[in-house]
Design a protein around this motif. Structure first.
Motif, PDB file in Angstrom:
ATOM      1  N   ALA A 171       0.837  -1.200   0.000  1.00 45.97           N
ATOM      2  CA  ALA A 171       0.000   0.000   0.000  1.00 45.97           C
ATOM      3  C   ALA A 171       0.869   1.247   0.000  1.00 45.97           C
ATOM      4  O   ALA A 171       0.615   2.200  -0.740  1.00 45.97           O
ATOM      5  CB  ALA A 171      -0.914  -0.010   1.223  1.00 45.97           C
ATOM      6  N   THR A 172       1.919   1.217   0.807  1.00 42.17           N
ATOM      7  CA  THR A 172       2.811   2.372   0.864  1.00 42.17           C
ATOM      8  C   THR A 172       3.604   2.496  -0.427  1.00 42.17           C
ATOM      9  O   THR A 172       3.730   3.586  -0.984  1.00 42.17           O
ATOM     10  CB  THR A 172       3.762   2.241   2.063  1.00 42.17           C
ATOM     11  N   GLY A 173       4.121   1.368  -0.893  1.00 42.49           N
ATOM     12  CA  GLY A 173       4.903   1.392  -2.126  1.00 42.49           C
ATOM     13  C   GLY A 173       4.084   1.901  -3.292  1.00 42.49           C
ATOM     14  O   GLY A 173       4.593   2.608  -4.167  1.00 42.49           O
ATOM     15  N   LEU A 174       2.797   1.545  -3.321  1.00 42.74           N
ATOM     16  CA  LEU A 174       1.927   1.994  -4.414  1.00 42.74           C
ATOM     17  C   LEU A 174       1.434   3.415  -4.192  1.00 42.74           C
ATOM     18  O   LEU A 174       0.784   3.989  -5.062  1.00 42.74           O
ATOM     19  CB  LEU A 174       0.720   1.058  -4.555  1.00 42.74           C
ATOM     20  N   GLY A 175       1.711   3.972  -3.022  1.00 46.07           N
ATOM     21  CA  GLY A 175       1.304   5.347  -2.757  1.00 46.07           C
ATOM     22  C   GLY A 175      -0.167   5.507  -2.423  1.00 46.07           C
ATOM     23  O   GLY A 175      -0.782   6.518  -2.746  1.00 46.07           O
ATOM     24  N   MET A 176      -0.767   4.500  -1.759  1.00 46.22           N
ATOM     25  CA  MET A 176      -2.187   4.600  -1.422  1.00 46.22           C
ATOM     26  C   MET A 176      -2.411   5.644  -0.334  1.00 46.22           C
ATOM     27  O   MET A 176      -1.705   5.690   0.656  1.00 46.22           O
ATOM     28  CB  MET A 176      -2.703   3.254  -0.906  1.00 46.22           C
TER      29      MET A 176
ATOM     30  N   PHE B  56      11.384   1.573   3.578  1.00 46.58           N
ATOM     31  CA  PHE B  56      10.655   1.073   4.728  1.00 46.58           C
ATOM     32  C   PHE B  56      11.498   1.125   6.002  1.00 46.58           C
ATOM     33  O   PHE B  56      10.986   0.989   7.098  1.00 46.58           O
ATOM     34  CB  PHE B  56      10.165  -0.356   4.483  1.00 46.58           C
ATOM     35  N   SER B  77       6.578   5.852  -1.063  1.00 41.81           N
ATOM     36  CA  SER B  77       5.767   6.039  -2.273  1.00 41.81           C
ATOM     37  C   SER B  77       6.382   7.065  -3.215  1.00 41.81           C
ATOM     38  O   SER B  77       5.957   7.189  -4.357  1.00 41.81           O
ATOM     39  CB  SER B  77       4.354   6.473  -1.883  1.00 41.81           C
ATOM     40  N   LEU B  83       8.018  -3.230  -6.123  1.00 41.18           N
ATOM     41  CA  LEU B  83       8.410  -4.284  -5.196  1.00 41.18           C
ATOM     42  C   LEU B  83       7.753  -5.600  -5.566  1.00 41.18           C
ATOM     43  O   LEU B  83       6.596  -5.629  -5.965  1.00 41.18           O
ATOM     44  CB  LEU B  83       7.947  -3.931  -3.781  1.00 41.18           C
ATOM     45  N   PRO B 106      -3.239   4.451  -7.332  1.00 40.63           N
ATOM     46  CA  PRO B 106      -3.614   3.846  -6.055  1.00 40.63           C
ATOM     47  C   PRO B 106      -5.054   4.110  -5.644  1.00 40.63           C
ATOM     48  O   PRO B 106      -5.514   3.552  -4.658  1.00 40.63           O
ATOM     49  CB  PRO B 106      -2.630   4.456  -5.059  1.00 40.63           C
ATOM     50  N   ARG B 154       3.742  -0.265 -13.763  1.00 43.42           N
ATOM     51  CA  ARG B 154       4.200   0.846 -12.930  1.00 43.42           C
ATOM     52  C   ARG B 154       5.323   1.643 -13.597  1.00 43.42           C
ATOM     53  O   ARG B 154       5.549   2.795 -13.263  1.00 43.42           O
ATOM     54  CB  ARG B 154       4.655   0.344 -11.558  1.00 43.42           C
TER      55      ARG B 154
END
Lengths: 543, 240
Positions: A171-176, B56, B77, B83, B106, B154
């Motif tokens: 979720a964070t990686g996708l920028g949600m 992270f 983000s 990933l 998103p 992506r």
């Protein structure tokens, strides 16, 4: 793997347990249905009974809705903050209301929310004249939320905590953004368990007795169970009691039927040991919001509990404990709790043995398999016929034979044992099943049986779960007012009954002291009773 | 796949991190547009290295550089990375299309072109027409291919993979590795792949970063790495 004799014994025990439970419940129901109600010259279901039914449904619906709606933000905040200071203790605190006798909790709620309570005092100081009323619908809803918000919240947090850690990384990686996280992760996870939670809470609120008895204000705020009790003890109106009982059974049958269609909700979710890492909600506004929500929920649960402690300590405890009334009630309660606990555990063991014996047969016939299913359902029969209804049925059954109060202790023991049975089964069935799977082949091949098996194979492993189940069953019985309310008299006084009478006669100092003692004993027993569940699971998971 | 041209070199400059009792210290770089394998014994800090690059974990000291651009304090983000984990790459309750679509936007606000891109990416990984399937109905290999498809849409110039094939059986690993090589041909992204498997390392990587006890002990091309049997940790790793 069982010998033929062991097999017969298992099935025999199951038949005995089944006979006892189904007779005890069945006779009560038959007594209610068969009672000749015609002399009253009126319809069984009059305007009053319909009104009671309506109120029962309305308060249960509202209680469920409020509990869940308020639990969601708390659960989201707690799940979002795995590092929140004291999070584990807040989650433990949320388990407390369930272990507390309902009457004791009601007392705590009155202290905080009542006319002379903390909150109204504050409101008056702020210049607001209109005090919040703890009695009537508002009070019932408040009390139901007090019990069920923490329950819902714990189940939700456990569900969110068990989502794969990768979800939060992704979720964070996708920028949600928070809204997307709610929409794509949190809500779908909660939506799966919400129907189960709602059903459970609705069931608890629809059969709520003690809270409504204490907080309900007269005929305008009465549920079926309380109306049954009132029509028996005050109005002595058997036809009405019967009409209400039939309504209650029909209602629980419908709710249970609907519940069985829903995915089941595991009430004993272990706290996840895995460290969850969340990367969302790091802004100050989110932190502030989450902190406020968690803080309010914590205070909401903590204040009544704290007030029980504070008020109880102000009572003259030594005098109270030494008073003959207390000693008598305490010994009666202890005897009832121990007996009902033992009976409950024995029935559970009988049912489980029979189910294992049936499952062990390679070609168990259709009848046997059906019996196994019936046995499992038998253990939950009390959910269908709530304690007050059971008591009412037996009241009519025994009345022609003389003074019902002489039989009261036995009835209360049996009713309490049945009340605890679903919970006892929940503790014992997995433990005994696991033990059986691990040892059955070995004991069979070594030819160990009888007393030797009991002492050397079963006792070391099963003693602990049996004691845990016993402890839990005793806590339930000790805190129960439902069964005693129907049969309590000057000769038959349990601790909750004594507390209720002290409350009714405005001997509040005594009531506070009693509530503290009863609360502590029940909590201790509940915690002993549930302590095994989490640790056992985590042990298994770690293996 | 247009991302490739700007694929950056990644550098960890004297990065220090304390996790519990463990001290980690990374000083290494990953060549632009190549596949680098990150290897080492379990618990040596391979995943932590990836987490530092993904954002992270934040280092106690040192810098994380993408082509000399300091991204140390950037939110995950905001880093140009995709990933792929060993497991749970897909939201189990969302279908394949939604899982990939979330990689583009998103909030799932997708244009017609975006939708076509999702279908194209599925064709690319050999899962044409699987848009409406749920993850539970896919095999482990298919789920990982969906994760690849999301990485494709992506269009991020860096791909971080944490043992992406570890849960698959050996035959499948081989075909997945071929697919990864083919996709890399197209995108020319900078790919970092944590792996336990010496065969995979030989098959995929042009460079190797070997970690032991929270420190980089070897940084070399794959051929060179394979000759370094003198180092005990490496010979143990290579002999499986």
């Amino acid at each position: 793997m069982l010998t033929r004799a062991e097999h017969r014994r298992g099935i025999g025990l199951g038949i005995l347990a089944f006979a006892f439970v189904s007779l005890f419940v069945g006779l009560a129901v038959l007594a209610l249905l068969g009672f000749d109600a015609t002399p009253s010259h009126r319809s069984l279901f009059d305007a009053y009974t319909w009104k009671v039914l309506q109120f029962t449904l309305m308060q249960a619906n509202l209680s469920t809705l409020l509990s869940i709606a308020l639990a969601i933000p708390v659960a989201l905040a707690l799940a979002r903050r795995p590092e929140f200071p004291g999070r584990l203790w807040i989650l433990r605190l949320m388990a407390l209301p369930m272990g507390l006798p309902v009457l004791v909790a009601a007392l705590g709620l009155i202290t905080i929310w009542g006319r002379q309570g903390l909150l109204n005092g504050l409101l008056l100081n702020l210049g607001l004249a209109e005090p919040v009323s703890i009695y009537g619908l508002g009070g019932i809803l408040l009390a139901h939320v007090f019990f069920n918000l923490p329950l819902a919240c714990r189940l939700m947090v456990a569900t969110l905590d068990r989502l794969p850690g990768e979800y939060w990384l992704l979720a964070t990686g996708l920028g949600m953004k928070p809204w997307s996280i709610w929409r794509f992760i949190e809500w779908p996870a909660l939506a799966r368990i919400l129907p189960g939670i709602a059903g459970l809470i609705f069931m608890l609120c629809a059969t709520s007795f003690t809270l409504v008895l204490v907080l309900g204000g007269g005929p305008a705020a009465t549920t079926l169970e309380v109306a049954i009790y009132q029509s028996l003890r005050f109005d002595f109106d058997p036809p009405r009691a019967i009409a209400l009982s039939v309504m209650q059974i029909t209602l629980t049958a419908i709710v249970l039927g609907l519940l069985s269609l829903l995915p089941s909700t595991d009430q004993t979710l272990p706290a996840s040991g895995r460290r969850v890492q969340r990367f969302d909600g790091q802004t100050w506004s989110r932190r502030l919001w989450d902190g406020t929500v968690i803080g309010c929920a914590t205070l909401f649960i903590l204040l009544p509990l704290f007030s029980i402690l504070a008020a109880g300590l102000q009572a003259d405890l030594p005098r109270l404990v030494m008073s003959p009334a207390f000693l008598e009630a305490a010994s009666t309660s202890a005897a009832i709790a121990l007996s009902s606990g033992v009976v409950s555990v024995m029935i559970a063991i009988a049912i489980i043995s029979a189910r294992i014996a049936i499952g062990d047969q390679k070609q168990s016939g259709k009848t046997a398999r059906m019996f196994s299913t019936v046995l499992a359902a038998t253990s939950s029969l009390v959910l269908l016929v709530p304690p007050v209804v059971l008591g009412t049925g037996w009241f009519f059954l025994l009345r022609p034979w003389g003074d019902v109060t002489r039989m009261a202790p036995y009835l209360v023991v049996a009713i309490n044992a049945l009340m605890a049975l679903p919970f006892v089964m929940r503790v014992l069935e997995p433990a005994i099943g696991e033990h059986w799977r691990r040892t059955a082949r070995l004991t069979a091949s070594l030819g160990i049986g009888g007393i030797a098996k009991l002492l050397r194979i079963d006792r070391p492993v099963l003693l602990r779960p049996v004691l845990l189940a016993l402890s839990f069953a005793m806590a339930l019985s000790l805190g129960d007012l439902g069964a005693v309310a129907l049969f309590g008299s000057n000769d038959f006084v349990t601790l909750p009954w004594l507390l209720y009478r002290r409350l009714s006669s405005y001997r509040t100092a005594d009531a506070d002291g009693l509530a503290l003692i009863l609360g502590i004993v029940c909590l201790a027993l509940t915690f002993i009773g549930t302590s095994g569940i989490g640790t056992d699971r985590s042990k298994h998971a770690g293996r | 796949m247009p991302a490739g041209n700007q694929a950056p070199q990644i550098r960890l400059d004297s990065v220090l991190l304390t996790l519990g009792d463990t001290q980690l210290r990374f000083d290494c770089s990953f060549a632009a547009g190549t596949i680098t394998a990150i290897s080492g014994p379990s618990g040596s800090g391979k995943s932590t290295l990836l987490n530092l690059i993904a954002g992270f974990e934040t280092p106690d000291a040192g810098k994380v550089l993408f082509d000399d651009k300091d991204l140390t304090d950037r939110h995950p983000s905001e880093r140009p990375v995709s990933l792929v984990f060993q497991d749970n790459n897909l939201f189990g309750h969302l279908d394949v299309f939604t899982n990939i679509g979330l990689g583009i936007n998103p909030s799932l606000k997708l244009t017609e072109q975006d939708r076509e891109a999702v279908s194209r990416s599925l064709a690319e990984v050999g899962l044409t027409g699987m848009e409406r399937r749920m993850p539970a109905s896919l095999s482990g290999g298919e789920r990982q291919r969906v994760a690849f498809a999301r990485a494709l849409v992506r269009e991020r110039p860096v791909l971080l993979m944490d043992e992406p094939f570890a849960a698959l059986d050996p035959g499948l690993r081989f075909s997945m590795a071929s697919m990864l090589l083919r996709l890399h041909e197209q995108t020319k992204a900078t790919i970092l792949i944590v792996t336990h498997d010496p065969d995979e390392l030989k098959r995929l990587a042009t460079n190797v970063v070997f970690i032991d006890e929270g420190e980089v002990i070897v940084q070399a091309t794959t051929e060179e790495f394979l000759t370094r049997c003198g180092v005990p940790a490496i010979s143990q790793f290579l002999s499986g």
